[in-house]
Scaffold this active site. Structure first.
Site, PDB file in Angstrom:
ATOM      1  N   TYR A 142       0.879  -1.184  -0.096  1.00 22.06           N
ATOM      2  CA  TYR A 142       0.053   0.135  -0.095  1.00 22.06           C
ATOM      3  C   TYR A 142       0.953   1.323  -0.017  1.00 22.06           C
ATOM      4  O   TYR A 142       0.353   2.215  -0.549  1.00 22.06           O
ATOM      5  CB  TYR A 142      -0.807   0.095   1.099  1.00 22.06           C
ATOM      6  CG  TYR A 142      -2.123  -0.481   1.121  1.00 22.06           C
ATOM      7  CD1 TYR A 142      -2.354  -1.967   0.806  1.00 22.06           C
ATOM      8  CD2 TYR A 142      -3.505   0.173   1.115  1.00 22.06           C
ATOM      9  CE1 TYR A 142      -3.740  -2.542   0.568  1.00 22.06           C
ATOM     10  CE2 TYR A 142      -4.673  -0.331   1.144  1.00 22.06           C
ATOM     11  CZ  TYR A 142      -4.714  -1.810   0.891  1.00 22.06           C
ATOM     12  OH  TYR A 142      -5.799  -2.302   0.994  1.00 22.06           O
ATOM     13  N   LYS A 189       2.768 -14.922   3.020  1.00 24.05           N
ATOM     14  CA  LYS A 189       2.933 -15.893   1.835  1.00 24.05           C
ATOM     15  C   LYS A 189       4.653 -16.126   1.677  1.00 24.05           C
ATOM     16  O   LYS A 189       5.177 -15.716   0.901  1.00 24.05           O
ATOM     17  CB  LYS A 189       2.568 -15.047   0.824  1.00 24.05           C
ATOM     18  CG  LYS A 189       2.697 -15.700  -0.762  1.00 24.05           C
ATOM     19  CD  LYS A 189       1.475 -16.699  -0.886  1.00 24.05           C
ATOM     20  CE  LYS A 189       1.748 -17.536  -2.328  1.00 24.05           C
ATOM     21  NZ  LYS A 189       0.801 -18.800  -2.349  1.00 24.05           N
ATOM     22  N   ASP A 221      -3.184 -17.935   0.841  1.00 19.91           N
ATOM     23  CA  ASP A 221      -4.123 -18.672  -0.184  1.00 19.91           C
ATOM     24  C   ASP A 221      -4.965 -19.686   0.544  1.00 19.91           C
ATOM     25  O   ASP A 221      -6.160 -19.818   0.579  1.00 19.91           O
ATOM     26  CB  ASP A 221      -3.527 -19.242  -1.344  1.00 19.91           C
ATOM     27  CG  ASP A 221      -2.276 -19.904  -0.838  1.00 19.91           C
ATOM     28  OD1 ASP A 221      -1.643 -19.959   0.034  1.00 19.91           O
ATOM     29  OD2 ASP A 221      -1.700 -20.528  -2.154  1.00 19.91           O
ATOM     30  N   ASP A 245      -6.768  -6.764   4.075  1.00 21.06           N
ATOM     31  CA  ASP A 245      -7.790  -5.940   3.335  1.00 21.06           C
ATOM     32  C   ASP A 245      -8.783  -7.157   2.772  1.00 21.06           C
ATOM     33  O   ASP A 245     -10.058  -7.179   2.788  1.00 21.06           O
ATOM     34  CB  ASP A 245      -7.079  -5.068   2.294  1.00 21.06           C
ATOM     35  CG  ASP A 245      -8.418  -4.382   1.269  1.00 21.06           C
ATOM     36  OD1 ASP A 245      -9.372  -4.128   2.070  1.00 21.06           O
ATOM     37  OD2 ASP A 245      -8.237  -4.321   0.178  1.00 21.06           O
ATOM     38  N   ASP A 249     -12.666  -8.595   4.186  1.00 20.18           N
ATOM     39  CA  ASP A 249     -13.857  -8.694   3.300  1.00 20.18           C
ATOM     40  C   ASP A 249     -14.555  -9.934   3.155  1.00 20.18           C
ATOM     41  O   ASP A 249     -15.873 -10.321   3.296  1.00 20.18           O
ATOM     42  CB  ASP A 249     -13.713  -8.193   1.915  1.00 20.18           C
ATOM     43  CG  ASP A 249     -13.901  -6.594   1.879  1.00 20.18           C
ATOM     44  OD1 ASP A 249     -13.687  -5.824   2.659  1.00 20.18           O
ATOM     45  OD2 ASP A 249     -14.058  -6.198   0.804  1.00 20.18           O
TER      46      ASP A 249
HETATM   47  C1  IPM Z   1     -10.673  -0.647   4.046  1.00 15.83           C
HETATM   48  C2  IPM Z   1     -10.800  -0.294   2.533  1.00 15.83           C
HETATM   49  C3  IPM Z   1      -9.649   0.933   2.105  1.00 15.83           C
HETATM   50  C4  IPM Z   1      -8.307  -0.240   2.064  1.00 15.83           C
HETATM   51  C5  IPM Z   1      -9.799   1.471   0.816  1.00 15.83           C
HETATM   52  C6  IPM Z   1     -10.877   2.318   0.610  1.00 15.83           C
HETATM   53  C7  IPM Z   1      -8.502   2.539   0.728  1.00 15.83           C
HETATM   54  O1  IPM Z   1     -10.877  -1.037   1.453  1.00 15.83           O
HETATM   55  O2  IPM Z   1     -10.232   0.057   4.634  1.00 15.83           O
HETATM   56  O3  IPM Z   1     -10.661  -2.094   3.944  1.00 15.83           O
HETATM   57  O4  IPM Z   1      -7.880  -0.665   0.998  1.00 15.83           O
HETATM   58  O5  IPM Z   1      -7.636  -0.150   3.030  1.00 15.83           O
HETATM   59 MG    MG Z   2     -11.384  -3.170   2.198  1.00 15.04          MG
END
Ligand code: IPM
Ligand code: MG
Length: 356
Positions: A142, A189, A221, A245, A249
């Site tokens: 990042y 990884k 993975d 990240d 999700d």
């Molecule tokens: C999160 C989001 C952010 C990230 C984006 C919006 C930059 O996806 O906070 O998980 O990738 O960290």
């Molecule tokens: Mg995110």
């Protein structure tokens, strides 16, 4: 207790959900006799529109002057399909994380029993799942050098970690594991990436300082698969910025919806509390967004930044009560949720407020 809270709603549904969680904070103030003052600041697309800058200096100054930050979301679809855009809303969020040194992102994945049916994963696999992610937040691919070469035909993003950066996030995860079920899973990884080999080396070395914590290492993975196959196997999970990240999700499906997942970004000074979901422009302005992730983020703020455990629990149990009463927003509705119990953002907020 007197606290000064900076509200940064940001973009899209960020505005809508933070309006609700701010009311929850005020309600807690009244009920428990605390005095909260609020200020507002811009970020993301909203800040670009107003100032040309996704992270105005004023937002940083106000952040540093606050005791905690209640954050919404950033993003706007107009940039998503414009890879050439030089200024992007997300730079605001990444910039504030870096500027405030918010290196640890805590993402609790806790399934409310009432939502067992809201996930696409089978209830018997899910029941009792309770995971706390520690996502490193200010390093990795990042924040490394990025750019183009060969007349723009080659692009690169450098992933970089220092020993110090890995150690400080790992320490937070080890300490948390001690207070929970004493299990830590570190995800990397290391079979491919040098940053991951350093990561594993550091975590292995620290393990001897925490003999009471059982440490497991997983490749990312394989972890992506195991999280869905057997979520109850995990308790504290420690991972790098990009892996965290993606995995969180995925893990949101364990909790039923992205709309349920709160997060705390902390470092050595002020903490920032935000739902893990984005700005969701597809539902912006329709009053459909689930405010519970933002409300639960406020609960984390009370617990972590202010050390107010009872206040935090009052929020979580109000949310639990609302779910027990059968109320759902669209994202967590299941086949049994009738239209009279499917609520919009404000009505859902009102049910939570009523129960505090
Ligand atoms: C999160 C989001 C952010 C990230 C984006 C919006 C930059 O996806 O906070 O998980 O990738 O960290
Ligand atoms: Mg995110």
């Amino acid at each position: 207790m007197k606290k000064h809270i900076l509200v940064i709603p940001g973009d899209g549904i960020g505005q809508e959900v933070v309006a609700v969680s701010k009311q929850v904070v005020e309600k807690i103030g009244q009920k428990f006799g605390h005095e909260f003052s609020f200020d507002y600041a811009l970020i993301g697309h909203a800040a670009i529109e107003a100032t040309g800058n996704p992270l105005p200096d004023e937002t940083i100054e106000k952040s540093k002057a606050s005791d905690a930050i209640l954050f919404g979301a950033v993003g706007h679809p107009k940039y998503d399909n414009d890879p050439s855009a030089k200024v992007r809303p997300e730079q605001g969020l990444l910039g504030i994380r870096k500027a405030l040194g918010l290196y640890a992102n805590l993402r609790p994945i806790k399934l409310f029993d009432e939502l067992l049916g809201a996930s696409s994963i089978r209830p018997e696999v899910l029941k009792g799942a309770d995971i706390l992610f520690f996502r490193e937040l200010t390093g990795d691919i990042y924040f490394g050098e990025k750019g183009r070469k060969d007349n723009g035909n080659t692009a690169y993003d450098i992933a970089q970690y220092s020993r110090y950066e890995v150690e400080r996030i790992a320490r937070k995860a080890f300490e948390a594991a001690r207070t929970r079920s004493k299990k830590l899973c570190s995800v990397d990884k290391a079979n491919v990436l040098e940053t991951s080999r350093l990561w594993r080396e550091v975590v292995q070395a620290m393990a001897s300082e925490y003999p009471d914590v059982t440490v497991e290492h997983q490749f990312v993975d394989s972890m992506a698969m195991l999280l869905i196959k057997d979520p109850r196997r995990f308790d504290v999970v420690l991972t790098a910025n990009l892996f965290g990240d993606i995995l969180t999700d995925e893990a949101s499906q364990i909790a039923g919806s992205m709309g349920m997942l709160a997060s705390a970004s902390i470092g050595d000074t002020v903490g920032l509390y935000e739902p893990i979901h984005g700005s969701a422009h597809d539902i912006t302005g329709k009053g459909l967004a689930n405010p519970l992730a933002s409300i639960l983020s406020a609960a984390l703020m009370f617990e972590i930044s202010f050390g107010l455990k009872a206040e935090s629990e009052a929020i979580v149990s109000a949310v639990d009560g609302v779910l027990k009463a059968g109320f759902r927003t669209r994202d967590i509705a299941d086949t049994h949720t009738g239209p009279e119990k499917t609520l919009g953002t404000e009505a859902m907020g009102a049910e939570v407020l009523r129960r505090i």
